[in-house]
Design a protein around this motif. Structure first.
Motif, PDB file in Angstrom:
ATOM      1  N   GLN A 353      65.606  20.392 -64.178  1.00 24.57           N
ATOM      2  CA  GLN A 353      66.366  19.378 -64.924  1.00 24.57           C
ATOM      3  C   GLN A 353      67.818  19.325 -64.458  1.00 24.57           C
ATOM      4  O   GLN A 353      68.414  18.253 -64.369  1.00 24.57           O
ATOM      5  N   ILE A 354      68.387  20.507 -64.154  1.00 20.15           N
ATOM      6  CA  ILE A 354      69.764  20.530 -63.659  1.00 20.15           C
ATOM      7  C   ILE A 354      69.834  19.812 -62.313  1.00 20.15           C
ATOM      8  O   ILE A 354      70.740  19.004 -62.070  1.00 20.15           O
ATOM      9  N   SER A 357      69.744  16.178 -62.947  1.00 21.30           N
ATOM     10  CA  SER A 357      70.968  15.654 -63.572  1.00 21.30           C
ATOM     11  C   SER A 357      72.121  15.644 -62.572  1.00 21.30           C
ATOM     12  O   SER A 357      73.036  14.829 -62.688  1.00 21.30           O
ATOM     13  N   LEU A 358      72.110  16.567 -61.582  1.00 17.29           N
ATOM     14  CA  LEU A 358      73.145  16.564 -60.543  1.00 17.29           C
ATOM     15  C   LEU A 358      72.799  15.586 -59.421  1.00 17.29           C
ATOM     16  O   LEU A 358      73.549  15.458 -58.458  1.00 17.29           O
TER      17      LEU A 358
ATOM     18  N   PHE B   4      77.195  24.116 -65.335  1.00 18.68           N
ATOM     19  CA  PHE B   4      75.909  23.675 -64.811  1.00 18.68           C
ATOM     20  C   PHE B   4      74.775  23.957 -65.797  1.00 18.68           C
ATOM     21  O   PHE B   4      73.893  23.148 -65.984  1.00 18.68           O
ATOM     22  N   ALA B   7      74.813  21.597 -68.737  1.00 23.21           N
ATOM     23  CA  ALA B   7      74.199  20.288 -68.515  1.00 23.21           C
ATOM     24  C   ALA B   7      72.796  20.247 -69.118  1.00 23.21           C
ATOM     25  O   ALA B   7      72.376  19.246 -69.673  1.00 23.21           O
ATOM     26  N   ALA B   8      72.086  21.365 -68.994  1.00 25.16           N
ATOM     27  CA  ALA B   8      70.705  21.357 -69.465  1.00 25.16           C
ATOM     28  C   ALA B   8      70.532  22.038 -70.815  1.00 25.16           C
ATOM     29  O   ALA B   8      69.645  21.685 -71.571  1.00 25.16           O
TER      30      ALA B   8
END
Lengths: 416, 416
Positions: A353-354, A357-358, B4, B7-8
């Motif tokens: 997921q990271i 999202s990045l 980071f 974010a999740a």
């Protein structure tokens, strides 16, 4: 008439219905898997795949299911910690450290190589490597606790290695993520590494003595259930602290459980109450993993091939990497340790997921990594059960030999 | 590096922190109230007022807290049902029906009269009357179970009356809501009334015999914890069915508990596990009630006066209405029954929210009704504790007389 009530309560009822479907599906599949002599854990994850958006679409991951899943795995590791005295982990510390280090290096390097060979960009390759570093210790812990084997020597090594693995994985993720973002601030990464290690070591060393001293006072509190409430507060409090420091919340709850392990022996009622919370919430954790799987990206055969390759490499590298680090214990125990570190579960999903999202990995690669995370999590439990069958038999936890080794799973504690 | 992961997982950590703050605040206030010889329930609701948006703003009601609150009160009524054999309720059925009917008529009429005298519109007056009909039996049940008095004769009457009260309240709400919307479809209302009554009577009559017959089979299931899982499935399943039929979800879980009451006696472990889930979740129910309170509408003195008047009428009408219906039992027991029906809690809040969503009451009247719902819920427990003090003393559930009657509250079951 329904309409008017629905205005205020209808949404709640829908959410409750989703939770109900998750619970029933998990328990039906668990029962089916037990009857097929397979581990309930695998069945409950598959239940999530079946009812999830990819197949029946009766339920979908949402904020509520994610929170319940997170609280579920937090309590799962807490109950595992309650069964684990700190000294037992310290004793296998060195071995666990070697297992964790090789179990990080092997999947990371091989994942990176695989992706480069596949023609991916450097940053994609680094991210897939990072996702393969993750270990979801909850899955293995659940299988072993179901077999009553949490105190097996290799179980201690797996638990210790998972804690170290999480800290190492955090560092790899931090470095790779900041590379993806453009700049790497090594000082900041070192600071947080120091914090994470400091927190873990401090709680592991100081927690148990402090709790053991103050437990008698808690029993004298007016508001009843003193030990149970202390357990809840410690479990959630240390989980949140761990998350804010940067390690996984479950590291915090595992340490909280260990700190209480001594005091818990005199409080069987508290133990049962915590067990009730865990048994209620763990299905949401397992089903939520399965529900994340997205089969819609598998229309192209190349994605399917890549997913299978990533999964294969993910299994083999942990098995060989961690196994090699434990080969001094003999082939079988080395295999137990290696297989115990295979499930990527929710940790692998979070890394994916990271990456998404990045914007360093696309939807297809995301789907492939998700597949790897879910597949490793479903594959490991049956092999773990096989690898630990003789230990379980020696403890009489399984039926007569001709019954084929039916293990009463899900029974975390044998109290009362 | 935090960035980071944040974010999740950052949002999850914030939600977990909110839940942690709710839990700790509830338990600190519960302990304080116990030391002041006040009921823990009142302390936990006030904890919600203190940490909620009106005062400290450390936590606010959200979808997550509402769902946990709902699941909490569902489990609370389930555990109360587990302590209640259906026959015990049937025995007091007629008395309970009279209590419920008078306890609906008196607050509705007086609430309506008060609002008309205050100069409100007809529909406003009808809605405030409807909000005053609600009974939050969870609060009273929590106080009585804490005192070990769930099997007191008046406790049975209160429980039975609360079930009937909920169905009557549903009908009043349906009629008033459809009047607000313009047309009243009596046929539809009668149909739903029939469904609600049919569901309740059917489950009450058939549930226990069916469960008692099938319970032994459940123990033979492979996946361990059979009875516990059956309990979870019944509790959630009947709650959701009740909600879809139109009555409160807690009616379903109470009936589920009653159906399991007989079988539960042979399963103390299941009882403790359910108890753990309940004790974990109930603080969210209580704190969430307190967090709903909005003090910002109380800047005008007329709103304050109206709130106090509505609260006074709400207390007096249930006390006198239900008390009158139970006056054949003697003054003291009549007062117990009347006071037991006083808390409006989450039911009153839901009615207020419906009124707001239908735009028949404004923000200030909404604030006043919320105040009434929270205030009645905080006021009743201390009086209940006083009214039941001699019963509790007779059972030895309290300390020596010179200790002033400290009651170990929160201890739902006395097993193990």
């Amino acid at each position: 008439m329904h309409y008017f009530l629905a205005a205020a309560t209808g949404d709640h009822t829908k959410v409750l219905l989703t939770l109900f479907i998750m619970l029933v599906a998990a328990k039906l599949m668990a029962e089916l898997f037990e009857r097929l002599r397979q581990p309930a854990v695998a069945g409950e994850i598959l239940a999530g795949v079946i009812i999830g958006p990819s197949l029946l679409a009766w339920a979908a991951p949402s904020e509520i299911t994610s929170i319940l899943a997170e609280v579920g795995v937090i309590f799962l590791l807490f109950t595992v910690g309650l069964e684990t005295k700190p000294a037992a982990i310290f004793k296998v510390g060195k071995q666990a450290a070697v297992v964790a280090v090789l179990g990080v290096i092997a999947p990371f390097l091989c994942g990176w190589l695989l992706m480069k060979a596949w023609g991916a960009t450097s940053i994609e390759a680094l991210f897939v490597g990072t996702a393969m570093v993750a270990t979801s210790v909850g899955i293995t812990a659940r299988v072993l606790s179901g077999m009553g084997l949490l105190d097996a020597p290799t179980a201690r090594i797996i638990l210790g290695a998972a804690v170290i693995d999480d800290i190492l994985g955090l560092l790899v993720l931090a470095v790779v993520s900041s590379m993806a973002a453009g700049t790497v601030n090594y000082l900041e990464i070192l600071t947080t590494a120091g914090l994470a290690i400091g927190f873990t070591v401090f709680v592991a060393l100081v927690g148990a003595p402090v709790i053991t001293r103050f437990a008698p006072g808690v029993d004298r509190l007016r508001s009843g259930h003193g030990m149970f409430i202390l357990a809840l507060v410690l479990c959630l409090g240390l989980s949140i602290s761990a998350a804010y420091i940067g390690v996984a919340a479950i590291i915090g709850s595992f340490l909280a459980g260990m700190a209480l392990a001594e005091a818990a022996e005199d409080h069987p009622k508290m133990h049962q109450q915590i067990n009730g919370v865990t048994e209620f919430l763990v299905p949401f954790f397992l089903v939520n993993i399965g529900m994340q799987l997205r089969l819609d990206v598998f229309r192209s055969s190349s994605v399917i091939i890549l997913s299978v390759l990533i999964t294969l490499v993910a299994v083999v590298t942990k098995l060989l990497g961690c196994g090699l680090a434990a080969c001094n214990l003999g082939m079988k125990r080395a295999a137990q340790v290696g297989m115990g570190m295979v499930p990527r579960g929710e940790v692998g999903i979070i890394v994916a997921q990271i990456g998404l999202s990045l914007a360093v990995i696309g939807a297809e690669l995301y789907g492939a990594v998700l597949f790897m995370a879910v597949a490793t999590t479903v594959i490991a439990p049956p092999f773990l059960k096989l690898l630990y069958a003789s230990e379980a038999a020696a403890r009489g936890a399984i039926g007569p030999p001709d019954a084929g080794g039916i293990v009463a799973s899900g029974d975390l504690f044998k109290i009362g």
